[in-house]
Scaffold this motif. Structure first.
Motif, PDB file in Angstrom:
ATOM      1  N   ASN A   1     -25.889 -57.105  -4.445  1.00 42.89           N
ATOM      2  CA  ASN A   1     -27.268 -56.761  -4.809  1.00 42.89           C
ATOM      3  C   ASN A   1     -27.371 -55.861  -6.044  1.00 42.89           C
ATOM      4  O   ASN A   1     -28.472 -55.432  -6.397  1.00 42.89           O
ATOM      5  CB  ASN A   1     -27.951 -56.073  -3.625  1.00 42.89           C
ATOM      6  N   LEU A   2     -26.227 -55.554  -6.656  1.00 42.39           N
ATOM      7  CA  LEU A   2     -26.247 -54.666  -7.826  1.00 42.39           C
ATOM      8  C   LEU A   2     -27.010 -55.277  -8.997  1.00 42.39           C
ATOM      9  O   LEU A   2     -27.703 -54.570  -9.741  1.00 42.39           O
ATOM     10  CB  LEU A   2     -24.818 -54.307  -8.246  1.00 42.39           C
TER      11      LEU A   2
ATOM     12  N   LYS B   1     -33.960 -51.289 -12.334  1.00 44.96           N
ATOM     13  CA  LYS B   1     -33.870 -50.014 -13.049  1.00 44.96           C
ATOM     14  C   LYS B   1     -34.104 -50.202 -14.545  1.00 44.96           C
ATOM     15  O   LYS B   1     -34.742 -49.358 -15.198  1.00 44.96           O
ATOM     16  CB  LYS B   1     -32.497 -49.383 -12.800  1.00 44.96           C
ATOM     17  N   THR B   2     -33.623 -51.308 -15.096  1.00 48.45           N
ATOM     18  CA  THR B   2     -33.846 -51.611 -16.511  1.00 48.45           C
ATOM     19  C   THR B   2     -35.342 -51.777 -16.798  1.00 48.45           C
ATOM     20  O   THR B   2     -35.856 -51.279 -17.803  1.00 48.45           O
ATOM     21  CB  THR B   2     -33.088 -52.884 -16.910  1.00 48.45           C
TER      22      THR B   2
ATOM     23  N   GLN C   1     -20.941 -51.218 -10.739  1.00 51.74           N
ATOM     24  CA  GLN C   1     -20.790 -52.673 -10.760  1.00 51.74           C
ATOM     25  C   GLN C   1     -19.449 -53.086 -11.370  1.00 51.74           C
ATOM     26  O   GLN C   1     -18.776 -53.995 -10.862  1.00 51.74           O
ATOM     27  CB  GLN C   1     -21.937 -53.303 -11.540  1.00 51.74           C
ATOM     28  N   VAL C   2     -19.053 -52.431 -12.448  1.00 52.10           N
ATOM     29  CA  VAL C   2     -17.773 -52.757 -13.082  1.00 52.10           C
ATOM     30  C   VAL C   2     -16.631 -52.549 -12.092  1.00 52.10           C
ATOM     31  O   VAL C   2     -15.755 -53.399 -11.931  1.00 52.10           O
ATOM     32  CB  VAL C   2     -17.561 -51.884 -14.338  1.00 52.10           C
ATOM     33  N   THR C   3     -16.672 -51.403 -11.400  1.00 58.12           N
ATOM     34  CA  THR C   3     -15.623 -51.106 -10.414  1.00 58.12           C
ATOM     35  C   THR C   3     -15.723 -52.060  -9.226  1.00 58.12           C
ATOM     36  O   THR C   3     -14.708 -52.567  -8.739  1.00 58.12           O
ATOM     37  CB  THR C   3     -15.751 -49.653  -9.928  1.00 58.12           C
ATOM     38  N   ALA C   4     -16.960 -52.285  -8.768  1.00 60.51           N
ATOM     39  CA  ALA C   4     -17.164 -53.138  -7.593  1.00 60.51           C
ATOM     40  C   ALA C   4     -16.728 -54.573  -7.850  1.00 60.51           C
ATOM     41  O   ALA C   4     -16.154 -55.217  -6.969  1.00 60.51           O
ATOM     42  CB  ALA C   4     -18.629 -53.098  -7.181  1.00 60.51           C
ATOM     43  N   ASN C   5     -16.992 -55.061  -9.048  1.00 57.38           N
ATOM     44  CA  ASN C   5     -16.583 -56.437  -9.371  1.00 57.38           C
ATOM     45  C   ASN C   5     -15.067 -56.596  -9.310  1.00 57.38           C
ATOM     46  O   ASN C   5     -14.554 -57.648  -8.913  1.00 57.38           O
ATOM     47  CB  ASN C   5     -17.098 -56.824 -10.751  1.00 57.38           C
TER      48      ASN C   5
ATOM     49  N   GLU D   1     -29.089 -42.981 -14.061  1.00 62.26           N
ATOM     50  CA  GLU D   1     -28.973 -43.791 -12.848  1.00 62.26           C
ATOM     51  C   GLU D   1     -28.551 -45.216 -13.186  1.00 62.26           C
ATOM     52  O   GLU D   1     -27.734 -45.820 -12.471  1.00 62.26           O
ATOM     53  CB  GLU D   1     -30.310 -43.797 -12.093  1.00 62.26           C
ATOM     54  N   LEU D   2     -29.106 -45.762 -14.275  1.00 66.56           N
ATOM     55  CA  LEU D   2     -28.723 -47.110 -14.695  1.00 66.56           C
ATOM     56  C   LEU D   2     -27.250 -47.162 -15.077  1.00 66.56           C
ATOM     57  O   LEU D   2     -26.532 -48.096 -14.687  1.00 66.56           O
ATOM     58  CB  LEU D   2     -29.592 -47.554 -15.876  1.00 66.56           C
ATOM     59  N   GLN D   3     -26.796 -46.178 -15.819  1.00 68.73           N
ATOM     60  CA  GLN D   3     -25.396 -46.149 -16.220  1.00 68.73           C
ATOM     61  C   GLN D   3     -24.481 -46.050 -15.007  1.00 68.73           C
ATOM     62  O   GLN D   3     -23.426 -46.690 -14.955  1.00 68.73           O
ATOM     63  CB  GLN D   3     -25.140 -44.968 -17.170  1.00 68.73           C
TER      64      GLN D   3
END
Length: 555
Positions: free
Chosen positions: A337-338, A345-346, A179-183, A171-173
C-alpha cells in the motif's frame, strides 16, 4: 522597558543600582570610565555567556538583576510556552559563581541560557558594530520592507503553511525511504509469511502433536498392555470383574444383618461399577488403536516444521511465531500500500505548495508596492544626516524555492555618491555610513512595529556636531514610541535626553571602582560644558552648555 538595573561584584563595579524611565535616556562619561562594563553587565542579563573574568572579587559571586515592565510587549505566550510565571514587572537575575558556573532566573524560576537569550532578544536591542552588519543581510532588509508593507500577519500565516509543507515533505521522503527498503525485503518477507501461514500455528499445537506422535510411535506396546489389562479384568478364573462380582453376591446375603454389612455391600457395589467402566474404556481404547505409519510420518513432519521455524526465528514458543507472522503480514500489507500512500502524500504537498505560491505572490505584491516609499524615505532621512547623495536601488525577484520569508530575492543596493556605482551595502558603505543607515532604519521600524528597548552604543562616533544633532533628534523622536538609550560622547546628543546618566570612576587606596548616577539639571550643565571644552571649564563653555540644554528642553 528596563526600569531597574542592579549590578554587584562585576568587573570594576562593586555595587550599583539604577532606576530608568521611559523616553530618551543618554549615558555619558570619559573614555575608560566603564560604559562598556555597564553594557557587558546588561548583556549578561540578556543571556550572554560569562566567565570568571566577570568577577571583581574572585571568591564572591557576581549578581546582575534587571527589572522589566512588559505590559506592552505581548510576551504572555513566551512565558506560557516556557513554563514561566508571567508578571507585568518581571525580574531577570543572572549569577556567576566563583566556580565559573552561572545561573539564570526569571521571576525566581531557573531557566537555561537559551531561554534567557530568547527572552532577552524581545526586551533590549543593543546596537553595536556587530549588529550594524545585520543591515547587510537579506533577511533584515526584507524585515524592513515587510514592516512598511504591514506583512506581519501574512508572514505568520505563510510560515504556518510552510511548516506544514516541510513536515509533509519529510513524511513523503520517509515513505520513499521505507519503500526502497521494503521493496528489497518484500520477496523475502512474503516467503517467510507464506512459510508461517502453511504451518499449523495455534496455541498448544506442539504439545498435542508430541502426544499424538508418542501414541503412534508406541502403538504395539499400547496394544499389548491394553490387551493384558482387559484379560486381567475379564478372565473367568482370575479376572478382577468375575471375582468382585462374586464378592458382591456374597455380601448381598448379609445386608439384612446390620448397617455395617449393608455399607460394605454398597462400597463393593460402587467399586464394581467403577471397575466395569474401566473395563469398557480398556476395550474402547483397544478398538481405537492401530498401526498407522502414514499418520506417524505426517505428525513427525509437522513437528519438525514447527521445531525448525522456532529455531529459524529464534522464537521460544508458538505464540512468538504467531506474533512474527502477524508482523510480517503487516509489513507485506504496508509495502503493497506504499504506492497509494506516496501518491496521497504527494497530492497533499502539491495542494499546500499551491496555497504557499498564492501567499508568496501576495507578499511580493505588497513588498513591491512599498519599495518606492522606502527608497524615498531612506534617501530623505540620510540627506538630513549629511548624506545628501545617498541613493538606493531596491528590487524584488522571484526565487526558485520557498524560504521563511516567501519566494523573494531582495536586491538592496546602495551608493553614497551622486553618479556612483551601486553595490551591496557591506561592500560600498563605510562604518559611519552603515551606522547612520541603521539608525534611519530603526527609526522607520519603530513607526511600523513594536520594537523592544533600544540602546545605541556610540552610534554618533565620527560625525560632526550638526549631524549628531540631527541623529539625536531621530533618537528622541523614536523614544515617543519606545524606550531609547544612547551612550554618547557628543554634547549635542547628550543635551537631547529626557534623562541623563553619567558613568565615572572613583579611585580608592586599593582599587578603582566604576559608578553611575543620574544628573540633576545643574550637573547636566557642568557635564555638557566638560564635553564641550574638556576638563578646564570656562564661563563661555558653561554658558554654551546651558544654552544647549535649555534650547533642547524647550523643544
Amino acid at each position: 522597558m528596563l526600569s531597574t538595573l542592579s549590578i554587584s561584584n562585576y568587573a570594576l563595579i562593586d555595587s550599583l543600582e539604577v532606576d530608568f524611565d521611559k523616553g530618551f535616556t543618554v549615558i555619558t562619561g570619559e573614555t575608560g570610565a566603564g560604559k562598556s562594563i555597564l553594557l557587558g553587565g546588561l548583556s549578561l542579563v540578556l543571556g550572554k555567556r560569562a566567565d570568571l573574568t566577570s568577577l571583581r572579587v574572585k571568591d564572591q559571586k557576581c549578581i546582575i538583576e534587571g527589572t522589566f515592565k512588559l505590559d506592552t510587549y505581548g510576551l504572555q505566550n513566551f512565558f506560557e510556552e516556557n513554563d514561566l510565571d508571567y508578571d507585568v514587572s518581571t525580574v531577570i537575575r543572572r549569577e556567576i559563581l566563583p566556580s565559573g558556573k552561572s545561573r539564570a532566573f526569571v521571576n525566581d524560576t531557573p531557566v537555561t541560557l537559551g531561554v534567557l537569550s530568547s527572552l532577552g532578544e524581545n526586551l533590549i536591542d543593543i546596537h553595536s558594530q556587530h549588529q550594524t552588519m545585520q543591515l547587510t543581510e537579506n533577511d533584515f532588509q526584507l524585515k524592513l520592507v515587510d514592516a512598511l508593507a504591514n506583512n506581519q500577519k501574512r508572514l505568520s500565516e505563510y510560515r504556518k503553511g510552510l511548516k506544514t509543507y516541510r513536515k509533509a515533505e519529510k513524511e513523503l521522503q520517509n515513505l520513499v525511504d521505507v519503500q526502497v527498503t521494503a521493496n528489497k525485503e518484500q520477496d523475502y518477507n512474503s516467503f517467510l509469511l507464506e512459510e508461517l501461514e502453511k504451518a499449523p500455528l495455534k496455541l498448544g499445537v506442539i504439545e498435542e502433536l508430541e502426544e499424538e506422535y508418542e501414541q503412534l510411535n508406541n502403538v504395539e506396546l499400547i496394544m499389548e498392555q491394553l490387551s493384558k489389562g482387559d484379560q486381567l479384568f475379564n478372565d473367568e478364573q482370575i479376572g478382577v470383574l468375575p471375582l468382585v462380582t462374586e464378592m458382591r453376591q456374597s455380601l448381598s446375603k448379609l445386608v439384612d444383618f446390620g448397617t455395617n454389612y449393608k455399607d460394605l455391600y454398597e462400597r463393593v457395589k460402587s467399586v464394581l461399577i467403577e471397575l466395569d467402566d474401566v473395563s469398557s474404556e480398556l476395550q474402547r481404547l483397544q478398538e481405537g488403536v492401530e498401526a498407522n505409519p502414514d499418520q506417524l510420518e505426517q505428525v513427525n513432519n509437522k513437528l519438525q516444521l514447527l521445531y525448525n521455524l522456532l529455531k529459524k526465528h529464534n522464537a521460544g514458543d508458538v505464540s512468538e511465531l504467531i506474533s512474527i507472522k502477524n508482523e510480517l503480514a503487516d509489513k507485506v500489507f504496508e509495502t503493497a500500500n506504499l504506492d497509494q500512500k506516496i501518491a496521497s502524500k504527494t497530492k497533499e504537498i502539491q495542494e499546500i505548495e499551491s496555497a504557499l505560491e498564492v501567499q508568496a505572490i501576495v507578499l511580493r505584491e505588497k513588498r513591491n508596492a512599498v519599495t518606492p516609499k522606502l527608497k524615498k524615505k531612506l534617501e530623505s532621512d540620510l540627506g538630513l544626516l549629511g548624506m545628501p547623495s545617498a541613493s538606493f536601488e531596491i528590487e524584488l525577484s522571484a526565487s526558485e524555492s520557498f524560504t521563511s520569508t516567501g519566494k523573494d530575492e531582495l536586491s538592496f543596493l546602495f551608493t553614497a555618491n551622486r553618479g556612483g556605482s551601486y553595490g551591496e551595502l557591506k561592500k560600498v558603505a563605510s562604518g559611519g555610513e552603515l551606522s547612520r543607515i541603521m539608525l534611519v532604519i530603526k527609526a522607520i521600524l519603530a513607526k511600523y512595529e513594536k520594537l523592544p528597548t533600544i540602546m545605541f552604543d556610540e552610534i554618533d562616533t565620527g560625525v560632526s556636531g550638526e549631524i549628531s544633532n540631527r541623529m539625536a533628534d531621530i533618537m528622541k523622536d523614536m523614544s515617543g514610541d519606545l524606550q531609547v538609550f544612547s551612550i554618547t560622547h557628543l554634547p549635542q546628543v547628550a543635551s537631547k535626553g529626557n534623562h541623563h546618566f553619567k558613568v565615572y570612576k572613583t579611585e580608592g587606596k586599593e582599587r578603582t571602582m566604576t559608578n553611575m548616577k543620574q544628573l540633576t539639571t545643574d550637573e547636566r550643565v557642568v557635564e555638557l560644558a566638560h564635553m564641550l571644552s574638556g576638563k578646564d571649564l570656562s564661563d563661555s563653555a558653561l554658558a554654551h552648555a546651558k544654552q544647549l540644554l535649555n534650547s533642547t528642553q524647550e523643544v
